[in-house]
Design a protein around this motif. Sequence first.
Motif, mmCIF file in Angstrom:
data_model
loop_
_atom_site.group_PDB
_atom_site.id
_atom_site.type_symbol
_atom_site.label_atom_id
_atom_site.label_comp_id
_atom_site.label_asym_id
_atom_site.label_seq_id
_atom_site.Cartn_x
_atom_site.Cartn_y
_atom_site.Cartn_z
ATOM 1 N N UNK A 133 0.810 -1.231 0.000
ATOM 2 C CA UNK A 133 0.000 0.000 0.000
ATOM 3 C C UNK A 133 0.838 1.273 0.000
ATOM 4 N N UNK A 134 2.083 1.175 -0.428
ATOM 5 C CA UNK A 134 2.884 2.385 -0.639
ATOM 6 C C UNK A 134 2.871 2.741 -2.126
ATOM 7 N N UNK A 135 2.871 4.046 -2.401
ATOM 8 C CA UNK A 135 2.869 4.510 -3.792
ATOM 9 C C UNK A 135 4.251 4.282 -4.407
ATOM 10 N N UNK A 136 4.276 3.630 -5.599
ATOM 11 C CA UNK A 136 5.553 3.455 -6.307
ATOM 12 C C UNK A 136 5.778 4.637 -7.263
ATOM 13 N N UNK A 137 4.786 4.920 -8.084
ATOM 14 C CA UNK A 137 4.866 6.028 -9.039
ATOM 15 C C UNK A 137 3.445 6.537 -9.288
ATOM 16 N N UNK A 138 3.321 7.731 -9.847
ATOM 17 C CA UNK A 138 2.004 8.221 -10.271
ATOM 18 C C UNK A 138 2.168 9.090 -11.516
ATOM 19 N N UNK A 139 1.113 9.045 -12.331
ATOM 20 C CA UNK A 139 1.130 9.774 -13.597
ATOM 21 C C UNK A 139 -0.229 10.468 -13.799
ATOM 22 N N UNK A 140 -0.300 11.423 -14.713
ATOM 23 C CA UNK A 140 -1.605 12.029 -15.002
ATOM 24 C C UNK A 140 -2.491 11.140 -15.882
ATOM 25 N N UNK A 141 -1.883 10.212 -16.657
ATOM 26 C CA UNK A 141 -2.694 9.375 -17.553
ATOM 27 C C UNK A 141 -2.037 8.014 -17.727
ATOM 28 N N UNK A 142 -2.782 7.063 -18.285
ATOM 29 C CA UNK A 142 -2.293 5.695 -18.482
ATOM 30 C C UNK A 142 -1.228 5.643 -19.572
ATOM 31 N N UNK A 143 -0.122 4.959 -19.281
ATOM 32 C CA UNK A 143 0.946 4.764 -20.246
ATOM 33 C C UNK A 143 1.544 3.387 -19.947
ATOM 34 N N UNK A 144 1.164 2.384 -20.774
ATOM 35 C CA UNK A 144 1.520 0.995 -20.481
ATOM 36 C C UNK A 144 3.030 0.793 -20.372
ATOM 37 N N UNK A 145 3.790 1.426 -21.235
ATOM 38 C CA UNK A 145 5.245 1.257 -21.186
ATOM 39 C C UNK A 145 5.828 1.809 -19.883
ATOM 40 N N UNK A 146 5.304 2.948 -19.493
ATOM 41 C CA UNK A 146 5.791 3.561 -18.249
ATOM 42 C C UNK A 146 5.447 2.673 -17.042
ATOM 43 N N UNK A 147 4.244 2.088 -17.052
ATOM 44 C CA UNK A 147 3.835 1.234 -15.934
ATOM 45 C C UNK A 147 4.721 -0.013 -15.885
ATOM 46 N N UNK A 148 4.978 -0.587 -17.078
ATOM 47 C CA UNK A 148 5.834 -1.774 -17.170
ATOM 48 C C UNK A 148 7.225 -1.470 -16.583
ATOM 49 N N UNK A 149 7.783 -0.354 -16.964
ATOM 50 C CA UNK A 149 9.119 0.024 -16.467
ATOM 51 C C UNK A 149 9.087 0.292 -14.962
#
Lengths: 62, 543
Positions: B517-533
Amino acid sequence: MGKLNTTRNVTRPDDVYALLIEAHEGKTKEESDAFNARLILTLMNHIGDEEVIAEALKLAEG
Amino acid sequence: MSFQDRYTLAYKTYPYEKSPDQDLDQPVRHPVVVAGGGPVGMALALDLALKGTRVLVLDDHEGIGMGSRAICFAKRPLEILDRLGCAQPMVEKGVVWNLGKVFHHDDLIYEFNLLPEGGHKFPAFINLQQPYFEKFVLDHVRALQADGLPLEIRGKNRIDAVEQKNDRAVLTVMTPDGPYRVEADWVVACDGASSPIRGMLGLGFEGEVFKDSFLIADVRMKANFPTERWFWFDPPSGAGASQLLHKQPDDVWRIDFQIGWDVDRAEELKEENVRRRVADMIGQDVEFDLVWSSIYTFQCRRMTKFHNGRVIFAGDAAHQVSPFGARGANSGLQDTDNLAWKLKLILDGKATSKLLESYDIERIHGAEENILNSTRSTDFITPKSEISRVFRDAVLALAQRHDFARPFVNSGRLSVPCTYDGSPLNGPDALEGPARTRPGSPCPDAPLDGGFLIERLGDRTGADFQILGIDVDVPKAFEAHGIGCTVLSVSSKGNETLRERYLGDAESAVYLIRPDQHVAVRWPAWDADAVRAAIARACALEV
């Protein structure tokens, strides 16, 4: 009251308090007294305003 | 070989039974052995077993120790225990409190309220005697064992030697039937501040020892004190240099007296002497029963590294703080939260032992924060030099009349969850969002669909990651590098608390949240490559 700010004005009180206590570490009573005197004079210059300093002196009387 | 208990038991919950392993010529190999069945060891064992890892707990006693000991459990550990399924009875039994008051002599000089904001499933703190806490965890374990939870507890199994091999540790375990050996891929030492395992491995435990001692008395009485934490500097009773009064369940009150360094412990602990101090404080005509008393001194120290070969340290075994601030058991429970999912991924071959480096980095960061805060509180409560006392007394004198001095009054800064700023597992913050949900933060709770957000984040039965989409399109499911993600898509419409805590001025957000339940990363919108990395980064994978 006058111009002296007596409401909380320090963002991180524990950090500042620790700085003060650490500054005194390893000092003898005489060294600590002299240090405090120099510190007060330096802070008085920073404040500058005679009226504020007079109010602070009065407050410290208790 | 004699096998003396070091302390009295409150509940004999796992009496010694001979294991068939003891008669085998070859030691049996276990994925994880947890050394010590206290709050930290048992929470870790439960967490791992819920995730499907077979766990063996070895405890040199046969149940739960006597004495209230850790009594303050904070919101974040309650959220962790809730993920494990046993926080509810604790909150029901515990005493909920938010308000603290500090007195100098007879005068109230400072007040604090720990939870001024709403929208949380759990209160800021509950007070609960440690044996109750341990019993609730164990009751839950027993109930789940009936359904096949892969967790075994062996009482009166004392680890006498640890041998480190390349891929495992070999333990020599003493029992009333003599010694036997156990092998483990990983050993987690939750064996307390005087950790025998730390000693066996010759590892240091450096830090500061404070020259004062405190007498604890647990007293049962019918009293009209409110449910608040009351702390006195120079109390009017003169029964100690400082005093703490705190309510526990069952009409029991915890009283701490600061009694100085050069005391005759045996003399001070005599019942008539403890009773005299208590009566001086609460009044000579108040009837009370003395439930438990103890004298403690305290240290603030930690190990240089929290793991060594195949042995990992958690809780007091890895770090010790003074009790002001309730940062002992609470930080130990956060260790287990941090470790369980990492160990699960390593055991499943989805991550390498490189991920353990982040356990050290993140939990040493937490320990340092706790040590700093509790050292400062201790220095204020028990000034270690004449000039330190002069300033302390000046703060107390000024605080009564002047607001500016009150924030300097330090009778304990109470445990707040650690944000893992600068952790190598965090990605760069790509959202102009609120500071409290930046990468590394524990997810703050918020109301959601008639329940709470915190109940829907993290992974109870595995080490899956969580994707939280707010006011944005996210896929229904996602997987990367063999690591699954559960997806929660929510709207902030009409949910001001959620918006304030997770969006701020941003219009939408995608959060990647770790199993703890700790935040790893956050973005303004979905980006599959960014999530994978980001998943690779959060699991310390080389891709």
